[in-house]
Design a protein around this motif. Structure first.
Motif, PDB file in Angstrom:
ATOM      1  N   GLY A  50      14.454  11.449  -5.683  1.00  0.00           N
ATOM      2  CA  GLY A  50      13.373  11.456  -4.703  1.00  0.00           C
ATOM      3  C   GLY A  50      12.941  10.049  -4.326  1.00  0.00           C
ATOM      4  N   GLN A  51      12.885   9.158  -5.295  1.00  0.00           N
ATOM      5  CA  GLN A  51      12.509   7.781  -5.021  1.00  0.00           C
ATOM      6  C   GLN A  51      13.505   7.125  -4.069  1.00  0.00           C
ATOM      7  OE1 GLN A  51      12.276   6.026  -8.910  1.00  0.00           O
ATOM      8  NE2 GLN A  51      10.528   7.287  -9.544  1.00  0.00           N
ATOM      9  N   ALA A  52      14.788   7.402  -4.262  1.00  0.00           N
ATOM     10  CA  ALA A  52      15.817   6.830  -3.391  1.00  0.00           C
ATOM     11  C   ALA A  52      15.652   7.308  -1.948  1.00  0.00           C
ATOM     12  CB  ALA A  52      17.206   7.188  -3.915  1.00  0.00           C
ATOM     13  N   LEU A  53      15.305   8.572  -1.773  1.00  0.00           N
ATOM     14  CA  LEU A  53      15.098   9.103  -0.424  1.00  0.00           C
ATOM     15  C   LEU A  53      13.883   8.470   0.248  1.00  0.00           C
ATOM     16  CD1 LEU A  53      15.826  12.893  -1.042  1.00  0.00           C
ATOM     17  CD2 LEU A  53      17.262  11.268   0.209  1.00  0.00           C
ATOM     18  N   ASN A  54      12.887   8.132  -0.546  1.00  0.00           N
ATOM     19  CA  ASN A  54      11.664   7.547   0.015  1.00  0.00           C
ATOM     20  C   ASN A  54      11.847   6.079   0.400  1.00  0.00           C
ATOM     21  OD1 ASN A  54      10.165   9.912  -0.200  1.00  0.00           O
ATOM     22  ND2 ASN A  54       9.583   9.478  -2.315  1.00  0.00           N
TER      23      ASN A  54
ATOM     24  N   VAL B 264      10.114   0.666  14.616  1.00  0.00           N
ATOM     25  CA  VAL B 264      10.818   0.517  13.348  1.00  0.00           C
ATOM     26  C   VAL B 264       9.785   0.601  12.221  1.00  0.00           C
ATOM     27  CG1 VAL B 264      12.396  -0.892  11.988  1.00  0.00           C
ATOM     28  CG2 VAL B 264      12.501  -0.979  14.489  1.00  0.00           C
ATOM     29  N   ASP B 265       9.969   1.559  11.319  1.00  0.00           N
ATOM     30  CA  ASP B 265       9.015   1.791  10.230  1.00  0.00           C
ATOM     31  C   ASP B 265       9.709   1.635   8.885  1.00  0.00           C
ATOM     32  OD1 ASP B 265       6.426   3.055  11.587  1.00  0.00           O
ATOM     33  OD2 ASP B 265       8.176   3.910  12.589  1.00  0.00           O
ATOM     34  N   GLY B 266       9.062   0.921   7.980  1.00  0.00           N
ATOM     35  CA  GLY B 266       9.612   0.738   6.651  1.00  0.00           C
ATOM     36  C   GLY B 266       8.807   1.488   5.605  1.00  0.00           C
ATOM     37  N   TYR B 267       9.498   2.017   4.583  1.00  0.00           N
ATOM     38  CA  TYR B 267       8.859   2.795   3.517  1.00  0.00           C
ATOM     39  C   TYR B 267       9.478   2.423   2.170  1.00  0.00           C
ATOM     40  CZ  TYR B 267       7.517   5.776   7.476  1.00  0.00           C
ATOM     41  OH  TYR B 267       7.035   6.249   8.669  1.00  0.00           O
ATOM     42  N   THR B 268       8.700   2.592   1.113  1.00  0.00           N
ATOM     43  CA  THR B 268       9.200   2.385  -0.245  1.00  0.00           C
ATOM     44  C   THR B 268       8.870   3.618  -1.082  1.00  0.00           C
ATOM     45  OG1 THR B 268       7.137   1.440  -1.105  1.00  0.00           O
ATOM     46  CG2 THR B 268       8.681  -0.086  -0.038  1.00  0.00           C
ATOM     47  N   ASP B 269       9.299   3.592  -2.346  1.00  0.00           N
ATOM     48  CA  ASP B 269       8.851   4.616  -3.282  1.00  0.00           C
ATOM     49  C   ASP B 269       7.496   4.192  -3.856  1.00  0.00           C
ATOM     50  OD1 ASP B 269       9.319   2.674  -5.239  1.00  0.00           O
ATOM     51  OD2 ASP B 269      11.354   3.401  -5.608  1.00  0.00           O
TER      52      ASP B 269
END
Length: 225
Positions: A212-216, A155-160
């Motif tokens: 783009g930020q939302a996708l990230n 499980v990997d988490g990402y932000t903008d």
């Protein structure tokens, strides 16, 4: 007219059509060879046969019928005939898998073993607290993981990239951990889950605009075994 002569005239007709539609060059030749196969004049090769074995090779001169010669196709061009080696065409049929998303877009199935969760729908703003909408998305994900026979899951988490990098790194890990806790409680006993936070690393879109930020902002779940 013999079958051989008929085939030769058919080859000549296909070449004339390719000559009218495509400019000179390699593309015209490739289209010509493929057109022969599609038209059934020269079948695509099987594992034990090549086009040469299927229909030999053809020499074509302006105003004349085609005849079988040896191992090449002679094609009429202005001034003098051109010789094209007969190439064997081989290909492999691969399964095409397209990503599919659920109705609200909170869960995207990338290929049956990799999944993307939309952080904006799963979490409250600037928080790792799961929203009510997360229950349905994670429940659907659990069903897919069970169908895949998952015993090891990452499980990997990402932000903008908005805000401090250190803060984003912490938030991404907290969000990944929140999802992993839900999965761990539902999956078979003994399933191993690895949790990682990546912050603003590995963006999938530009961080220069809101879309783009939302996708990230995402959590990905990968079946490793």
């Amino acid at each position: 007219m013999s079958a051989l002569q008929h085939r030769g005239q058919s080859v000549a007709a296909v070449w004339e059509l390719c000559r009218l539609v495509h400019p000179p060059g390699g593309r015209r030749i490739v289209v010509f060879v493929l057109a022969l196969a599609v038209a059934g004049i020269g079948a695509l090769p099987r594992a034990t046969a090549s086009p040469v074995a299927a229909f030999g090779a053809v020499s074509v001169t302006a105003g004349a019928s085609a005849v079988v010669e040896s191992d090449s196709i002679r094609i009429p061009v202005t001034g003098a005939p051109a010789t094209l080696p007969v190439l064997e065409i081989r290909g492999e049929v691969q399964r095409l898998i397209l990503p599919t998303a659920n109705l609200d877009g909170s869960l995207t199935d990338l290929d049956g073993r990799r999944f993307r969760l939309d952080a904006d729908l799963l979490f409250r703003f600037d928080s790792a607290d799961l929203t009510p909408a997360a229950d349905a998305a994670i429940g659907e994900l659990i069903g897919k993981l069970r169908a895949a026979g998952a015993t090891r899951v990452r499980v990997d988490g990402y932000t903008d990239s908005v805000g401090e990098a250190a803060y984003n790194l912490t938030l991404s890990r907290q969000r990944a951990a929140a999802v992993a806790d839900r999965l761990r409680a539902a999956l078979e006993t003994g399933a191993r889950l690895t949790v990682r936070g990546h912050g603003e690393e590995d963006p999938v879109a530009s961080n220069d605009d809101a879309r783009g930020q939302a996708l990230n902002r995402r959590v990905t779940v990968t079946v490793e075994r």
